[in-house]
Design a protein around this motif. Sequence first.
Motif, PDB file in Angstrom:
ATOM      1  N   ILE A 185       0.866  -1.183   0.000  1.00 51.18           N
ATOM      2  CA  ILE A 185       0.000   0.000   0.000  1.00 51.18           C
ATOM      3  C   ILE A 185       0.895   1.222   0.000  1.00 51.18           C
ATOM      4  O   ILE A 185       1.768   1.376   0.848  1.00 51.18           O
ATOM      5  N   ASN A 186       0.668   2.096  -0.967  1.00 49.82           N
ATOM      6  CA  ASN A 186       1.480   3.290  -1.125  1.00 49.82           C
ATOM      7  C   ASN A 186       1.034   4.381  -0.151  1.00 49.82           C
ATOM      8  O   ASN A 186      -0.161   4.628  -0.002  1.00 49.82           O
ATOM      9  N   ILE A 187       1.988   5.024   0.497  1.00 46.81           N
ATOM     10  CA  ILE A 187       1.701   6.198   1.303  1.00 46.81           C
ATOM     11  C   ILE A 187       1.652   7.378   0.344  1.00 46.81           C
ATOM     12  O   ILE A 187       2.649   7.725  -0.277  1.00 46.81           O
ATOM     13  N   GLU A 188       0.486   7.993   0.193  1.00 46.76           N
ATOM     14  CA  GLU A 188       0.296   9.099  -0.753  1.00 46.76           C
ATOM     15  C   GLU A 188       0.798  10.420  -0.190  1.00 46.76           C
ATOM     16  O   GLU A 188       1.195  11.303  -0.928  1.00 46.76           O
ATOM     17  N   SER A 189       0.753  10.558   1.143  1.00 48.55           N
ATOM     18  CA  SER A 189       1.167  11.790   1.797  1.00 48.55           C
ATOM     19  C   SER A 189       1.576  11.446   3.218  1.00 48.55           C
ATOM     20  O   SER A 189       0.972  10.588   3.854  1.00 48.55           O
ATOM     21  N   LEU A 190       2.615  12.140   3.704  1.00 45.88           N
ATOM     22  CA  LEU A 190       3.108  11.896   5.052  1.00 45.88           C
ATOM     23  C   LEU A 190       3.562  13.209   5.664  1.00 45.88           C
ATOM     24  O   LEU A 190       4.286  13.980   5.028  1.00 45.88           O
ATOM     25  N   ASN A 191       3.122  13.451   6.879  1.00 49.97           N
ATOM     26  CA  ASN A 191       3.550  14.628   7.620  1.00 49.97           C
ATOM     27  C   ASN A 191       3.772  14.199   9.065  1.00 49.97           C
ATOM     28  O   ASN A 191       2.984  13.434   9.615  1.00 49.97           O
ATOM     29  N   VAL A 192       4.840  14.674   9.661  1.00 51.02           N
ATOM     30  CA  VAL A 192       5.112  14.405  11.070  1.00 51.02           C
ATOM     31  C   VAL A 192       5.347  15.746  11.749  1.00 51.02           C
ATOM     32  O   VAL A 192       6.113  16.568  11.264  1.00 51.02           O
ATOM     33  N   SER A 193       4.672  15.956  12.872  1.00 58.25           N
ATOM     34  CA  SER A 193       4.829  17.205  13.605  1.00 58.25           C
ATOM     35  C   SER A 193       4.569  16.964  15.082  1.00 58.25           C
ATOM     36  O   SER A 193       4.139  15.885  15.477  1.00 58.25           O
ATOM     37  N   LYS A 194       4.810  17.996  15.877  1.00 52.28           N
ATOM     38  CA  LYS A 194       4.426  17.857  17.274  1.00 52.28           C
ATOM     39  C   LYS A 194       2.914  17.969  17.356  1.00 52.28           C
ATOM     40  O   LYS A 194       2.263  18.522  16.471  1.00 52.28           O
ATOM     41  N   SER A 195       2.348  17.422  18.415  1.00 51.17           N
ATOM     42  CA  SER A 195       0.899  17.454  18.591  1.00 51.17           C
ATOM     43  C   SER A 195       0.529  18.499  19.634  1.00 51.17           C
ATOM     44  O   SER A 195       1.383  19.269  20.083  1.00 51.17           O
ATOM     45  N   GLU A 196      -0.721  18.480  20.027  1.00 47.17           N
ATOM     46  CA  GLU A 196      -1.198  19.431  21.026  1.00 47.17           C
ATOM     47  C   GLU A 196      -0.677  19.129  22.431  1.00 47.17           C
ATOM     48  O   GLU A 196      -0.811  19.953  23.328  1.00 47.17           O
TER      49      GLU A 196
END
Length: 175
Positions: A31-42
């Motif tokens: 399964i292809n990952i179409e978009s990926l973002n990693v950030s801090k959360s709340e």
Amino acid sequence: MENKWFTISVYSENNVGLLNRISGIFLKRHINIESLNVSKSEIEHVSKFTIVVFTTEDWTRKIVAQIEKQIEVIKAFYHTDEETIYQESAIFKIESHLLFDERQIQNIIKESHAQIVTVSREFFVLAKTGRREEIDEMYQHLKPYGIMQFVRSGRITVTKSPMRISAILEEFQNN
């Protein structure tokens, strides 16, 4: 079951190697990952992975279950596009003379609600924030004029309904 767009949100501790293990889960299932973002959360010291896939709900459910088995993962969820509010960003680099020589370029900028970020003698840079389709449409309009460089961000998203994660994260933070 039909393929649909799903956004997977993963809340985790920020540890080296987790991204590699999560991407391996998708690789094993082809399964292809179409978009990926990693950030801090709340919540402080908790990261949020936002992963977009085009697959069936059954596969998405199985993937989320596998992701949650990772030690650093606090909780993972999945949502359809209708259940979220999301945006992407893109930057276009175009030859400067086109801004002045091609009237249609100015119309494209105005109609797509893009912003001119910088202008130099050789090039100008446009920024566009919106849904994937809006960015794709702007790309198609600019393509005939020549795009020197193009880059698109991963999706960022919040859910329309309250998420149970807040209580889980606060409990995690207090431990």
